[in-house]
Design a protein around this motif. Structure first.
Motif, PDB file in Angstrom:
ATOM      1  N   LEU A  73      -6.571  13.773 -16.364  1.00 15.22           N
ATOM      2  CA  LEU A  73      -6.223  12.391 -16.065  1.00 15.22           C
ATOM      3  C   LEU A  73      -6.172  12.176 -14.558  1.00 15.22           C
ATOM      4  CD1 LEU A  73      -3.332  11.887 -18.662  1.00 15.22           C
ATOM      5  CD2 LEU A  73      -5.770  11.344 -18.936  1.00 15.22           C
ATOM      6  N   ALA A  74      -6.486  10.946 -14.146  1.00 16.41           N
ATOM      7  CA  ALA A  74      -6.534  10.616 -12.716  1.00 16.41           C
ATOM      8  C   ALA A  74      -5.776   9.325 -12.451  1.00 16.41           C
ATOM      9  CB  ALA A  74      -7.986  10.471 -12.273  1.00 16.41           C
ATOM     10  N   PRO A  75      -5.210   9.198 -11.267  1.00 21.12           N
ATOM     11  CA  PRO A  75      -4.551   7.940 -10.906  1.00 21.12           C
ATOM     12  C   PRO A  75      -5.571   6.880 -10.516  1.00 21.12           C
ATOM     13  CG  PRO A  75      -4.441   9.461  -9.065  1.00 21.12           C
ATOM     14  CD  PRO A  75      -5.089  10.212 -10.202  1.00 21.12           C
ATOM     15  N   LEU A  76      -5.165   5.620 -10.627  1.00 17.85           N
ATOM     16  CA  LEU A  76      -5.982   4.516 -10.119  1.00 17.85           C
ATOM     17  C   LEU A  76      -5.667   4.232  -8.658  1.00 17.85           C
ATOM     18  CD1 LEU A  76      -5.893   1.820 -12.963  1.00 17.85           C
ATOM     19  CD2 LEU A  76      -7.948   2.812 -11.929  1.00 17.85           C
ATOM     20  N   GLY A  77      -4.415   4.467  -8.277  1.00 16.23           N
ATOM     21  CA  GLY A  77      -3.963   4.098  -6.951  1.00 16.23           C
ATOM     22  C   GLY A  77      -3.860   5.268  -5.995  1.00 16.23           C
ATOM     23  N   PRO A  78      -3.329   5.021  -4.797  1.00 14.09           N
ATOM     24  CA  PRO A  78      -3.208   6.059  -3.777  1.00 14.09           C
ATOM     25  C   PRO A  78      -2.011   6.959  -4.020  1.00 14.09           C
ATOM     26  CG  PRO A  78      -2.283   4.013  -2.956  1.00 14.09           C
ATOM     27  CD  PRO A  78      -2.836   3.711  -4.321  1.00 14.09           C
ATOM     28  N   GLY A  79      -1.954   8.054  -3.265  1.00 14.95           N
ATOM     29  CA  GLY A  79      -0.782   8.915  -3.264  1.00 14.95           C
ATOM     30  C   GLY A  79      -0.996  10.225  -3.989  1.00 14.95           C
ATOM     31  N   LYS A  80      -0.101  11.157  -3.714  1.00 10.68           N
ATOM     32  CA  LYS A  80      -0.114  12.466  -4.367  1.00 10.68           C
ATOM     33  C   LYS A  80       1.331  12.971  -4.472  1.00 10.68           C
ATOM     34  CE  LYS A  80      -1.071  15.042  -0.070  1.00 10.68           C
ATOM     35  NZ  LYS A  80      -1.746  16.234   0.486  1.00 10.68           N
ATOM     36  N   GLU A  81       2.165  12.125  -5.034  1.00  9.78           N
ATOM     37  CA  GLU A  81       3.587  12.451  -5.071  1.00  9.78           C
ATOM     38  C   GLU A  81       4.172  12.132  -6.433  1.00  9.78           C
ATOM     39  OE1 GLU A  81       5.793   9.027  -2.901  1.00  9.78           O
ATOM     40  OE2 GLU A  81       3.929   9.439  -1.833  1.00  9.78           O
ATOM     41  N   SER A  82       5.381  12.594  -6.641  1.00 10.52           N
ATOM     42  CA  SER A  82       6.030  12.438  -7.944  1.00 10.52           C
ATOM     43  C   SER A  82       6.255  10.984  -8.315  1.00 10.52           C
ATOM     44  CB  SER A  82       7.362  13.189  -7.964  1.00 10.52           C
ATOM     45  OG  SER A  82       7.155  14.582  -7.897  1.00 10.52           O
ATOM     46  N   GLY A  91       1.842   2.990 -16.297  1.00 18.86           N
ATOM     47  CA  GLY A  91       1.103   1.764 -16.062  1.00 18.86           C
ATOM     48  C   GLY A  91       1.420   1.006 -14.797  1.00 18.86           C
ATOM     49  N   VAL A  92       2.161   1.588 -13.871  1.00 20.33           N
ATOM     50  CA  VAL A  92       2.489   0.918 -12.613  1.00 20.33           C
ATOM     51  C   VAL A  92       1.641   1.533 -11.500  1.00 20.33           C
ATOM     52  CG1 VAL A  92       4.291   0.338 -10.958  1.00 20.33           C
ATOM     53  CG2 VAL A  92       4.843   0.497 -13.393  1.00 20.33           C
ATOM     54  N   VAL A  93       0.744   0.744 -10.937  1.00 27.69           N
ATOM     55  CA  VAL A  93      -0.177   1.231  -9.915  1.00 27.69           C
ATOM     56  C   VAL A  93       0.173   0.584  -8.581  1.00 27.69           C
ATOM     57  CG1 VAL A  93      -2.594   1.425  -9.204  1.00 27.69           C
ATOM     58  CG2 VAL A  93      -1.995   1.480 -11.644  1.00 27.69           C
ATOM     59  N   PRO A  94       0.619   1.351  -7.595  1.00 26.24           N
ATOM     60  CA  PRO A  94       0.927   0.754  -6.284  1.00 26.24           C
ATOM     61  C   PRO A  94      -0.341   0.228  -5.622  1.00 26.24           C
ATOM     62  CG  PRO A  94       1.051   3.152  -6.170  1.00 26.24           C
ATOM     63  CD  PRO A  94       0.850   2.805  -7.619  1.00 26.24           C
ATOM     64  N   LYS A  95      -0.222  -0.946  -4.995  1.00 28.92           N
ATOM     65  CA  LYS A  95      -1.401  -1.569  -4.373  1.00 28.92           C
ATOM     66  C   LYS A  95      -1.774  -0.896  -3.055  1.00 28.92           C
ATOM     67  CE  LYS A  95      -0.961  -6.215  -6.347  1.00 28.92           C
ATOM     68  NZ  LYS A  95       0.161  -5.970  -7.257  1.00 28.92           N
ATOM     69  N   ALA A  96      -0.803  -0.327  -2.383  1.00 28.40           N
ATOM     70  CA  ALA A  96      -1.039   0.306  -1.081  1.00 28.40           C
ATOM     71  C   ALA A  96      -0.244   1.596  -1.018  1.00 28.40           C
ATOM     72  CB  ALA A  96      -0.610  -0.631   0.050  1.00 28.40           C
ATOM     73  N   PRO A  97      -0.659   2.527  -0.157  1.00 24.85           N
ATOM     74  CA  PRO A  97       0.105   3.774  -0.022  1.00 24.85           C
ATOM     75  C   PRO A  97       1.530   3.500   0.436  1.00 24.85           C
ATOM     76  CG  PRO A  97      -2.024   3.931   1.107  1.00 24.85           C
ATOM     77  CD  PRO A  97      -1.836   2.491   0.734  1.00 24.85           C
ATOM     78  N   LEU A  98       2.467   4.265  -0.084  1.00 23.70           N
ATOM     79  CA  LEU A  98       3.838   4.167   0.395  1.00 23.70           C
ATOM     80  C   LEU A  98       3.913   4.776   1.795  1.00 23.70           C
ATOM     81  CD1 LEU A  98       5.724   5.219  -2.867  1.00 23.70           C
ATOM     82  CD2 LEU A  98       5.251   2.915  -2.035  1.00 23.70           C
ATOM     83  N   PRO A 215       9.967   0.438  -9.340  1.00 19.53           N
ATOM     84  CA  PRO A 215       8.525   0.272  -9.559  1.00 19.53           C
ATOM     85  C   PRO A 215       8.090  -1.147  -9.224  1.00 19.53           C
ATOM     86  CG  PRO A 215       9.540   1.432 -11.402  1.00 19.53           C
ATOM     87  CD  PRO A 215      10.661   0.953 -10.532  1.00 19.53           C
ATOM     88  N   PRO A 216       6.939  -1.299  -8.551  1.00 20.22           N
ATOM     89  CA  PRO A 216       6.505  -2.631  -8.098  1.00 20.22           C
ATOM     90  C   PRO A 216       5.786  -3.438  -9.175  1.00 20.22           C
ATOM     91  CG  PRO A 216       4.974  -0.974  -7.309  1.00 20.22           C
ATOM     92  CD  PRO A 216       6.083  -0.227  -8.018  1.00 20.22           C
ATOM     93  N   GLY A 217       6.042  -3.156 -10.429  1.00 15.93           N
ATOM     94  CA  GLY A 217       5.404  -3.905 -11.504  1.00 15.93           C
ATOM     95  C   GLY A 217       5.985  -3.499 -12.845  1.00 15.93           C
ATOM     96  N   ARG A 218       5.573  -4.203 -13.871  1.00 12.81           N
ATOM     97  CA  ARG A 218       6.048  -3.930 -15.219  1.00 12.81           C
ATOM     98  C   ARG A 218       5.441  -2.633 -15.730  1.00 12.81           C
ATOM     99  NH1 ARG A 218       8.705  -6.451 -19.180  1.00 12.81           N
ATOM    100  NH2 ARG A 218       8.106  -6.131 -21.360  1.00 12.81           N
TER     101      ARG A 218
END
Length: 383
Positions: A73-82, A91-98, A215-218
């Motif tokens: 499985l792969a993420p849709l968004g950025p990052g490599k953290e817990s 189902g919560v995908v951050p729009k920009a890197p934290l 989380p920045p979304g539902r």
């Protein structure tokens, strides 16, 4: 009366994502394969029978003759953290890197932290969580300055010795720091890191506490709760979601605690989701590149899984996955940008392969437990 158990083997990546180089990671990164290589092979009969060796070649783990559903499985968004890894599972995908702080936190931000907490800080740079105690622990004991540090992840960590600050006091400091770390400085987590011992023999306690960004979304967790499905969090899951979408939290600061809590829920729970994080492969062994410890932790998980499988029935869904990697062959001790393993056991799974998104985990749990989908959320059910 169905149940689902999502078990996260923290940091057990199975191969670099295509953009790994952009994160400073090798395109050959592969945590489980390299742990197995360096350990001279892994003995994991339960995980092997489920199909771990059918996902990727892993020394000592043969391809299973009758695997469960398996893949990567792969993420849709950025990052490599817990934080982002677990968010994406649901189902919560951050729009920009934290935000991260490779040079340490800016001076004006540190001043704001000092005003909010009433404490002074030392260090203020990226550091290994164990090495920072050796290098700054004596100074901390002499001066009372708390050890402020970060890593390649979006985290602010504060360490304090029991003789300087009690765990409840450290948690109050970190809660105040969490309030400061907002807006452009909204890090994924503020982490309380209590420790004890003497110089040269400092030891981190099990009193760690994470203050995560909401989380920045539902999420699929909220979808489940709205459908009347109870959500049980084991280990740091509640912290990673800042409590959003969680009904009951259970002990799990170590693998031993989390495995015990999960096993108890298998015996007690009539329906609902159990979402468990097994942290030791990341926190105790991954970041230290402790291959022997990592392999032993996997063996402990494998033994527990063997017991669980004897007690799970046709109305139970078991999903094993991960959030990122921490490749022991990496030139750094931070997380690595990798695919997550997927093993899913349920009635009708067969032995098919499923390569998809981390969000497929949440989509599948919702379908299994509530019989519905959430079209507004990413992810495709594999059940």
């Amino acid at each position: 009366m169905r149940r689902a158990f999502v078990i996260v083997l923290d940091a057990c990546g199975v191969g670099a994502l295509p953009d790994a180089a952009a994160y400073g990671d090798s395109p050959d990164a592969n945590t489980l394969a390299h742990v197995a290589e360096l350990a001279g092979g892994l003995y994991l009969p339960t995980l092997g029978a489920l199909g771990l060796g059918s996902i990727e070649p892993i020394r000592g783990v043969a391809r299973a003759p009758a695997p469960v559903l398996h893949g990567r499985l792969a993420p849709l968004g950025p990052g490599k953290e817990s934080v982002t890894g677990h968010w994406e599972m649901m189902g919560v995908v951050p729009k920009a890197p934290l935000p991260t702080y490779p040079e340490g936190f800016p001076a004006e931000l540190v001043r704001a932290l000092e005003r909010a907490t009433g404490r002074r800080f030392c260090c203020n740079r990226p550091y290994s969580g164990t090495q920072v105690l050796e290098d700054y622990g004596p100074h901390h004991l002499r001066t009372g300055e708390l050890i402020l540090y970060t890593s390649a992840d979006s985290v602010l960590q504060i360490a304090a010795h029991h003789d300087v600050l009690s765990e409840p006091e450290l948690q109050r400091v970190c809660a105040a720091a969490r309030a400061v770390m907002s807006g452009e400085h909204a890090v994924g987590r503020v982490i309380a890191r209590p420790f004890t011992g003497t110089p040269g023999a400092f030891v981190r306690t099990a009193g760690r506490h994470d203050y995560a960004l909401e989380p920045p979304g539902r999420s699929y967790l909220q979808e489940l709760r709205d459908a009347g499905v109870p959500v049980h969090a084991v280990g740091k899951i509640r912290d990673l979601f800042a409590g959003v979408g969680i009904d009951v939290a259970h002990r799990g600061a170590t693998n031993a605690q989390a495995l015990q809590s999960t096993e108890a829920l298998i015996g007690e729970l009539g329906s609902g989701l159990v979402f468990t994080n097994l942290v030791d492969t990341d926190q105790l062994f991954g970041h230290r590149h402790d291959v022997a410890g990592f392999a032993a932790a996997l063996a402990e998980i494998d033994t527990a899984l063997g017991r669980w499988l004897e007690r799970l029935g046709d109305e139970d869904l078991l999903i094993l996955t991960a959030d990122h990697g921490v490749d022991p062959l990496s030139g750094h001790t931070d997380h690595t940008r990798e695919h997550a393993l997927l093993l899913a056991r349920f009635r009708g799974a067969g032995g098919r392969r499923h390569d998809g998104l981390l969000a497929d985990v949440g989509a599948s749990v919702l379908r299994w437990l509530a019989g519905t989908d959430a079209p507004a959320l990413p992810g495709r059910s594999f059940v």
